[in-house]
Design an enzyme around this catalytic site. Structure first.
Site, short mmCIF file in Angstrom:
data_model
loop_
_atom_site.label_atom_id
_atom_site.label_comp_id
_atom_site.label_asym_id
_atom_site.label_seq_id
_atom_site.Cartn_x
_atom_site.Cartn_y
_atom_site.Cartn_z
N GLU A 118 -58.32 2.84 63.72
CA GLU A 118 -58.35 4.11 63.29
C GLU A 118 -59.70 5.05 64.11
OE1 GLU A 118 -58.23 6.82 59.27
OE2 GLU A 118 -59.26 4.75 59.16
N LYS A 154 -51.05 10.36 58.96
CA LYS A 154 -51.46 9.60 57.67
C LYS A 154 -51.11 10.40 56.70
CE LYS A 154 -55.98 7.48 56.33
NZ LYS A 154 -57.37 7.47 56.43
N CYS A 182 -55.14 2.68 57.63
CA CYS A 182 -56.03 2.66 56.73
C CYS A 182 -55.87 2.70 55.34
CB CYS A 182 -57.35 3.68 57.11
SG CYS A 182 -59.09 3.14 56.39
#
Length: 272
Positions: free
Chosen positions: A41, A112, A154
């Protein structure tokens, strides 16, 4: 069989510095015949709100994305850039994973879904991604020559239903680029990744940031590749580097045939 690799980095807010490190890593992996690579990321820009705003680009346009496309083409590999700041039509930024094929074409992206708005017992203290990113609103899977990719980033890894949904959409390989904090990484990183592999019966490729960053931020590293049985087949420690593994997609098919977890799932309506 296909070779997949991960790049572990200590990225900064300087894209030129990060790009050089990434290029060196891709060179090493290409020498091993790796054809699918995942970066962490924020591989090219890892800083604060102003840094993301300064270097953000429109999806599919801009000099940084062009350089990434050229690297994928030059090294003849599919490149999954863990997360990059993309400026949306409404002027807001998203934290977006980008997928380039080996011809340098942008083949897919993922914004995300779950933003990291938490307090952690480290020197940085408070993390609030929603201060500078807006959350995505869709899952993303992508057909490739190696199988179907399921994309995540993540903090997503803590939300198991998302990964079950990716598998339901056909994912064979799930990518987890991350910048896990040292505190949360030490406690949960490997456990969460192995759980996601076991419950989806997919290969999981996870690439992390590592080391010391600006504003007291410390990241965990320990990038790894996990097979559909939940076994770690390749891993790194706490320093920048690369690792790779051969992925046999028939392994996941065999496990799912013998233990059809997805078809056994009940109470799905209550989980929505």
């Amino acid at each position: 069989m296909m070779k997949a690799g991960v790049v572990q980095m200590t990225s900064s807010a300087d894209p030129s510095h990060n790009m050089k490190a990434l290029q060196a890593s891709l060179h090493r992996l290409s020498e091993q015949g790796v054809k699918l690579v995942l970066t962490p990321e924020n591989a090219l820009v890892f800083g604060g709100k102003q840094d993301y705003q300064r270097h953000a680009e429109r999806l599919g346009h801009g000099p940084l994305q062009q350089q990434l496309a050229e690297l994928a083409h030059h090294y003849d590999l599919w490149l999954v850039v863990g997360a990059f700041p993309i400026q949306n039509d409404n002027g807001m930024l998203s934290s977006t994973s980008l997928v380039f094929d080996n011809a340098g074409h942008l083949r897919g992206s993922y914004d995300k879904l779950h933003l990291f708005d938490v307090e952690v017992a480290d020197a940085h203290g408070r993390y609030c991604e929603s201060d500078y990113f807006e959350a995505g609103d869709r899952l993303a899977t992508l057909d490739t020559p190696f199988g179907c990719l399921g994309l995540s980033i993540c903090y997503d890894v803590r939300f198991a239903p998302m990964y079950q949904a990716l598998r339901a959409q056909g994912a064979d390989i799930i990518t987890v680029p991350a910048a896990f904090t040292r505190v949360t990484g030490q406690a949960h990183w490997e456990t969460l990744l192995r759980a996601r592999a076991i419950e989806t019966q997919c290969w999981v490729i996870a690439a992390g940031q590592c080391g010391e960053h600006s504003k007291g931020r410390q990241t965990w590293g320990h990038s790894m590749i996990i097979d559909p049985w939940g076994q770690v087949v390749a891993s790194l420690g706490s320093e920048p580097g690369v690792t790779w593994a051969e992925l046999d997609l028939s392994m996941g098919e065999s496990i799912r045939h013998k233990m059809p977890v997805l078809s056994h799932t009940r109470l799905q309506s209550q989980l929505k």
